[in-house]
Design an enzyme around this catalytic site. Structure first.
Site, mmCIF file in Angstrom:
data_model
loop_
_atom_site.group_PDB
_atom_site.id
_atom_site.type_symbol
_atom_site.label_atom_id
_atom_site.label_comp_id
_atom_site.label_asym_id
_atom_site.label_seq_id
_atom_site.Cartn_x
_atom_site.Cartn_y
_atom_site.Cartn_z
ATOM 1 N N ASP A 118 0.856 -1.196 0.000
ATOM 2 C CA ASP A 118 0.000 0.000 0.000
ATOM 3 C C ASP A 118 0.884 1.236 0.000
ATOM 4 O OD1 ASP A 118 -2.912 0.923 0.319
ATOM 5 O OD2 ASP A 118 -1.811 2.165 1.741
ATOM 6 N N THR A 119 0.513 2.204 -0.838
ATOM 7 C CA THR A 119 1.308 3.429 -0.970
ATOM 8 C C THR A 119 0.436 4.639 -0.669
ATOM 9 O OG1 THR A 119 2.688 2.392 -2.669
ATOM 10 C CG2 THR A 119 2.697 4.809 -2.590
#
Ligand SMILES: Cc1cn([C@H]2C[C@H](O)[C@@H](COP(=O)(O)OP(=O)(O)OP(=O)(O)O)O2)c(=O)[nH]c1=O
Length: 203
Positions: free
Chosen positions: A69-70
Site C-alpha cells: 500500500d502506498t
C-alpha cells in the site's frame, strides 16, 4: 513449485516485480482501504498492506502472498488516490513547490499447508520535492486522467515526474509502489526458498 502471489491490482507493482525476474501470479484483493484516523502514515500503509495480503492468503494453502500500500503524506495530511478531478488538482496545488513523503508498506505472508502462517510487514519512506507547478500544467496533467489511480494524484514514472520532481531522497521504487531493494532483502531473510525456486536465472 510453491507460487508467489502478488495481491495487487496495480499495474506498476506487477511491472516492478517483473523487473526482478521473479515468477509470480497476480490475485488482487478486494478489501476496503479505510483506516483509523489516529494511525500514523507508517501504521496506515503497514495495516493496509497486511489487510490486502491476508485477504488473498485465505485462498492459498501453499504460497507466498505479497500485499502493498502506498500513500503520500504532506504536513500531517494523508493523500491517497483522488476521488475527483477537482481533488486531484487540489492535491497537486498543495504539493507544488514543497517536499512531501511517500510511504509504501509491504507484507510477505507465507502459508505452509497444514502448518503455520508466517507474516512479515515493513515500510519504506522516500522524500520527494516538487518544483513550483503552473496551474495550466496541473490542469493538463489531471485532464489526462493519469493521476486518478495514484496516491497523491501523481505518478513519478509519468512525464509529470520527469519535469516536476526536483529531487528525491530514498528508493524511487517506493514512490512507484514497491521498494524493490528492501523487498528483495526481506525475501532473503523471510522466504529465501521462494527465491531459489521462483527466480529463474535469465537465459
Ligand atoms: C505516488 C505514486 C503512487 N503510485 C500508485 C502506486 C499504487 O498503484 C497507487 C496507490 O494505491 P494503492 O492502494 O497502494 O494500490 P492500488 O489501489 O493501485 O492497488 P492494490 O490496492 O490492489 O495493491 O498509487 C504511482 O504509480 N506512482 C507514484 O508516483
Amino acid at each position: 513449485m510453491k507460487p508467489i502471489i502478488l495481491a495487487s491490482a496495480s499495474p506498476r507493482r506487477k511491472k516492478l516485480l517483473q523487473q526482478i525476474n521473479l515468477e509470480f501470479q497476480v490475485h488482487a484483493s478486494n478489501v476496503t482501504e479505510g483506516y483509523d484516523s489516529s494511525l500514523s502514515p507508517a501504521e496506515v500503509v503497514q495495516t493496509l498492506a497486511q489487510r490486502k495480503a491476508l485477504d488473498v492468503a485465505q485462498r492459498y494453502h501453499e504460497a507466498l502472498i505479497i500485499g502493498a500500500d502506498t500513500i503520500v503524506a504532506h504536513k500531517d495530511t494523508i493523500l491517497e488516490k483522488p476521488a475527483t478531478y477537482e481533488a486531484a488538482e487540489q492535491m497537486l496545488h498543495e504539493l507544488s513547490g514543497s517536499t512531501h513523503s511517500v510511504l509504501t508498506g509491504v507484507t510477505l505472508c507465507q502459508n505452509t499447508f497444514g502448518k503455520d502462517q508466517r507474516v512479515h510487514t515493513f515500510f519504506e519512506e522516500t522524500h520527494v520535492t516538487f518544483g513550483k507547478l503552473r496551474s495550466e500544467d496541473i490542469t493538463q496533467y489531471v485532464q489526462s486522467g493519469s493521476p486518478m489511480d495514484k496516491a497523491g494524484s501523481y505518478g513519478i514514472q509519468d512525464d509529470f515526474g520527469a519535469i516536476f520532481v526536483k529531487r528525491i531522497e530514498g528508493d524511487y521504487n517506493t514512490v512507484v509502489g514497491l521498494p524493490l531493494y528492501a523487498f528483495y532483502q526481506s525475501m532473503i531473510q523471510f522466504a529465501p526458498e521462494f527465491l531459489a525456486t521462483n527466480h529463474p536465472t535469465k537465459q
